[in-house]
Design an enzyme around this catalytic site. Structure first.
Site, PDB file in Angstrom:
ATOM      1  N   ASP A   1      45.667 119.362  -0.955  1.00 55.80           N
ATOM      2  CA  ASP A   1      46.751 120.322  -0.826  1.00 55.80           C
ATOM      3  C   ASP A   1      46.392 121.553  -1.643  1.00 55.80           C
ATOM      4  OD1 ASP A   1      49.174 121.393  -0.131  1.00 55.80           O
ATOM      5  OD2 ASP A   1      50.313 120.301  -1.645  1.00 55.80           O
TER       6      ASP A   1
ATOM      7  N   ASN B   1      27.325  80.453 -15.426  1.00 54.98           N
ATOM      8  CA  ASN B   1      27.943  81.514 -14.625  1.00 54.98           C
ATOM      9  C   ASN B   1      29.096  82.200 -15.346  1.00 54.98           C
ATOM     10  OD1 ASN B   1      26.168  80.956 -12.584  1.00 54.98           O
ATOM     11  ND2 ASN B   1      27.634  79.893 -11.277  1.00 54.98           N
TER      12      ASN B   1
END
Length: 912
Positions: A341, A747
């Site tokens: 805008d 992990n």
């Protein structure tokens, strides 16, 4: 004309729209007499037929349904299946641990979805709760929901319009329509017809729109649309249709999930095949399959991605960009087009006098916004001394007195109460010490006021000065004042307006307009002498000068636009303002640098097919005078071209495009709640430069996500290949080198903790000189796949080698597994220092990320506790290693990283 209206007397499909016809004709269509309004019984009948005057509401999904949807993720499905098999085979600790990870990941994702936008609810809250209508010949207050087509709505300053209306009476009515049209100033309303069927929404000056606010005057209008049959209702429809697209990150995570699932199934199939050939038992094969599934899936990926994005969101918030959805943080890094805008984003949202032409002399006006500091500078660069410039002083004095705006202080900053354009004149006068208050204190009297109205297009006041002189001061539209001026002030002399003079003034007006400036003229008339036509004094004027006013660009915007261009990001202005103004601003700030970059009006888009628009947006720089439908079509056309589109907006009219864009960016200061709720990112300072800063942060975050994924998947490949090598090389009775819980530990703890801190890595030097990533580029581009597979396989081979050597040397199974376990951990710790750079670890200081160093130390400490404590022995099945063995695994684990990094450094092999 609305479809609802046609049910009350206007069935002809070829009827012209309400704004183009006389008010009496529109009233006839709705079978209503404006002076009496609808009969209450007729109003009740119409309400039964049309339903309540409110927006349709979709029933939201229950929270529990939203939560269960998270388990459709392929990664979570595999984890849950692994948990169930672990439980069935008696590995209860494994089952609980794996299931807990799956549930935690689902909860994190659900929480983010739960916080998503509630745009239609915010849109409904904007509606007026009560309204005044004329029923049965008298005004009555009724709930806005009871308004029906044909009602006569009575409005005054401060009201929120409860429906779409065609004004029948408008006494100095002004309406703030910025949330729907993008107009930065209140719009003057009138009751006369406007010719044409395709008049832009912002130019329908005889129409009032639901949810907009009346800021001045009073009037009456006939309701031509209610509920979903209003302009706001059309936007609600668009918002429903404008589904939020999946972000590039979501698409890439989806691709990665499918790759990992396929890889896990292939590996499990290989193991089961080998097991069947070697005559292994079913329980043993299932246990191995579980281990491989856990090894193949980066359990912490969803959680760590969320944490990394959250850290990025915090950094962006510190730079005035608030991420409402975490996925938007990464999307910014992929952005290839910013649709922005104009008002308040590229500009200051503060009207300012930039130029003025007085008595034949042109001045440039310095200063910023509403701050009463600056100067009037001539062509030679000399600032005006106001006491030696009587013509300029008189023009500024008239402007300050013929004015309803006030310069005030709000939150420690100057602000304007009243019309922003009038405020610009007040500020301009204040820059040289002129103000209405000072003149009133000096005994200047205002005897009479003629307020501005849309018909006259000017405002005037009668002033009496201390010397007894009475003067009419006027400001207004230049064409109107020029047509009423018989004389012109030139270099201190009042001259009769000759044709050459008139041409010169018109040239000034045209010149200012070509720069995108709004023009305003100032004139006077001396009323001291008795003249026969003083009953109508607004003629035979002396024109003093012309102002050039605009909302100027923010100082930092041209640099931000240039930085975006260097990063391969195109900026497109989409505004409700006029094309001339938009073109001028776009040229000033560098959005439009040549004629090849085109400018288009909303009416042109109405004539384009979607295919034509898709071609046009490739080289368009500006779209002006657009509607919500236009904005939505522009965004979709860019997306059809493969662009990752960021769309900025502040109003209700922007909401559909904000939802449909890859990332909607709402204004936090001036934006509506609907706009904020529809967006993924909220700018806390309404500044375009903040978007570019956020793009830079988004790119850094994506780089760091890639580093994390490389680290995690390398660990997964290492774990899978460790087990595969055991099955392929150990004959008929293979043994698991690491257990499922050991894999989970690697992990989530020993590898996951350091990998997480890769999210703190500083930006790479070339971050904003790269082109945007293609929308369809996956995580494995630019050699990532080769690096993961080669390094992971080497680590897996080394881990299996350590396991086998320990067994051959007579170690127990627990000792051999623990040695393999620590080798795997140390290998990943060495690898994390290489994963944090796109070059090699030899070119980046290991001290550059202090958080990583702390995480590595914590990882080693926790892994040692898992190895040398009773709890670790019971839960993970570890055994205490002799110190020489521990040190040996540490140095052996460095070989894959140091060897491959050395080859890459010496030979320049980019995919290593």
């Amino acid at each position: 004309m609305s479809s609802v209206a046609r049910t009350f007397g206007s069935p002809q499909p070829d009827r012209l729209p309400a704004w183009s016809r006389d008010g009496a004709e529109v009233a006839s269509d709705f079978s209503v007499t404006p002076s009496t309004g609808l009969d209450p019984s007729e109003a009740a009948r119409r309400r039964a037929e049309t339903g309540p005057n409110r927006l349709a509401e979709a029933k939201p999904l229950p929270s529990w349904v939203m939560f269960l949807r998270q388990f459709a993720s392929p990664l979570l499905i595999i984890l849950i299946a692994g948990s169930m098999v672990s439980a069935l085979t008696g590995h209860r600790v494994d089952a609980v641990a794996i299931l807990a990870i799956a549930i935690f990941n689902a909860f994190v994702t659900h929480w983010q979805e739960h916080k998503a936008a509630q745009s239609l609810a915010a849109l409904r809250r904007m509606s007026a709760p009560w309204a005044c209508v004329r029923r049965g010949g008298r005004p009555v207050e009724i709930p806005a929901a009871d308004i029906v087509p044909g009602d006569i709505l009575i409005v005054k300053a401060g009201d929120i319009l409860a429906a779409d209306i065609r004004f029948l009476v408008a006494s100095r009515v002004q309406v703030n329509e910025s949330t729907l049209t993008g107009e930065s100033e209140p719009v003057d309303k009138q009751a006369d017809p406007i010719p044409g069927e395709d008049v832009a929404l912002a130019d329908r000056s005889n129409m009032g729109l639901m949810s907009t606010q009346v800021t001045g005057g009073s009037g009456e209008g006939i309701v031509v649309g209610t509920g979903m049959d209003t302009e706001v209702g059309r936007i609600a429809d668009l918002m429903t249709a404008a589904k939020e697209p999946k972000t590039p990150l979501q698409l890439k995570i989806g691709v990665l999930s499918r790759v990992l699932v396929v890889a896990a199934l292939i590996v499990v199939a290989i193991v089961i095949g080998v097991g069947v050939i070697n005559g292994m038992g079913t329980s043993e094969m299932l246990n191995t399959a579980i281990s491989l599934s856990v090894a193949a899936i980066p359990e912490g990926l969803p959680t760590v991605v969320t944490i990394v994005l959250t850290l990025g969101a915090r950094n962006m918030a510190a730079s005035n960009a608030l991420a409402r959805r975490l996925s938007s943080v990464e999307t910014l890094g992929s952005t290839s087009v910013i649709c922005t805008d104009k008002t308040g984003t590229l500009t200051q949202n503060q009207m300012q006098v930039m130029r003025c032409w007085v008595a034949g002399k042109r001045w440039d006006v310095t200063g910023e916004g509403f701050y009463p500091e600056g100067a009037f500078v001539d062509a030679a660069g000399t600032a005006a001394e106001i006491d030696t410039e009587p013509d300029l002083r008189e023009m500024l004095s008239v402007s300050a007195l013929c004015n309803d705006a006030q310069l005030v202080e709000a939150d420690g900053r100057p602000a304007i109460l009243g019309n922003p354009t009038e405020g610009a004149l007040v500020v301009a006068a204040a820059k040289v010490g002129i103000s209405r208050q000072k003149m009133l204190e000096a005994k200047v009297q205002i005897l009479r006021r003629f307020p501005f109205d849309a018909t006259r297009k000017m405002m005037s006041v009668v002033m009496r000065f201390p010397d007894g002189r009475t003067v009419l001061g006027i400001k207004g539209a230049p064409d109107v004042l020029l047509s009423r001026s018989s004389h012109l002030r030139i270099a201190g002399e009042t001259l009769e307006m000759a044709p050459a003079h008139r041409d010169a003034v018109e040239a000034v007006i045209a010149s200012f307009a070509s720069e995108g400036l709004r023009t305003l003229a100032v004139a006077i008339r001396d009323l001291s002498a008795k003249e026969p036509d003083q009953g109508n004094p607004e003629k035979k004027l002396v024109l003093l000068g012309i102002y050039g006013i605009m909302d100027p660009p923010r100082a930092e915007v041209p640099g931000a636009v240039a930085e975006a261009r260097r990063a391969g990001i195109r900026t497109v202005m989409i505004t409700g303002d006029h094309a001339v103004t938009a073109r001028a601003i776009a040229g000033q700030i560098g959005i439009r640098t040549g004629t090849a970059q085109t400018v288009h009006k909303g009416v042109e888009l109405d004539l384009m097919s979607d295919e034509n628009l898709t071609s046009v947006v490739r080289h368009a720089a500006v779209f002006a005078r657009v509607t919500p439908e236009h904005k939505l079509r522009i965004v979709r056309a860019l997306q059809r071209n493969g662009e990752v589109t960021a769309m900025t907006g502040d109003g209700v009219n922007d909401a559909p495009a904000l939802r449909a864009a890859d990332i909607g960016v709402a204004m936090g200061l001036s934006g509506t709640q609907v706009g904020k709720d529809s967006a993924a990112l909220v700018l806390l300072d309404d500044n375009f430069a903040t978007i570019v800063t956020a793009v830079r942060e988004g790119r850094r975050i994506y780089d760091n996500l890639l580093k994390f994924i490389r680290q995690e998947l390398t660990a997964n490949v290492a774990e899978v290949t460790t087990i595969l090598f055991a099955f392929l090389l150990m004959g008929a009775n293979p043994l698991l080198p690491v257990t499922p819980l050991m894999i989970l530990w690697v992990n989530l703890v020993s590898d996951g903790l350091p990998a997480l801190t890769l999210g703190f890595e500083a930006a790479e030097p070339d971050l904003m000189s790269r082109p945007p990533r293609p929308r369809n580029e996956d995580f494995f581009a630019a050699g990532m796949k080769e690096r993961i597979l080669i390094r992971g396989t080497l680590v897996g081979l080394l881990t299996f080698y350590v396991f086998r050597v320990f067994l051959e040397q007579g170690a127990t199974l627990d000792h051999a597994r623990t040695a393999a376990f620590m080798t795997l951990i140390f290998a990943q710790i060495w690898h994390v220092f290489d994963a944090r750079t796109t070059t090699t670890l030899f070119r980046k200081s290991p001290l550059g990320n202090r958080t990583l160093l702390g995480a590595v130390a914590a990882s080693i400490l926790l892994s040692l506790l898992a190895t040398y404590t009773g709890a670790g022995h019971v839960v993970l099945g570890t055994a205490s290693l002799p110190l020489p063995h521990l040190v040996g695994t540490f140095f052996l684990a460095s070989l894959p990283t140091l060897l491959l990094s050395g080859i890459k450094e010496v030979f320049g092999v980019t995919w290593l």
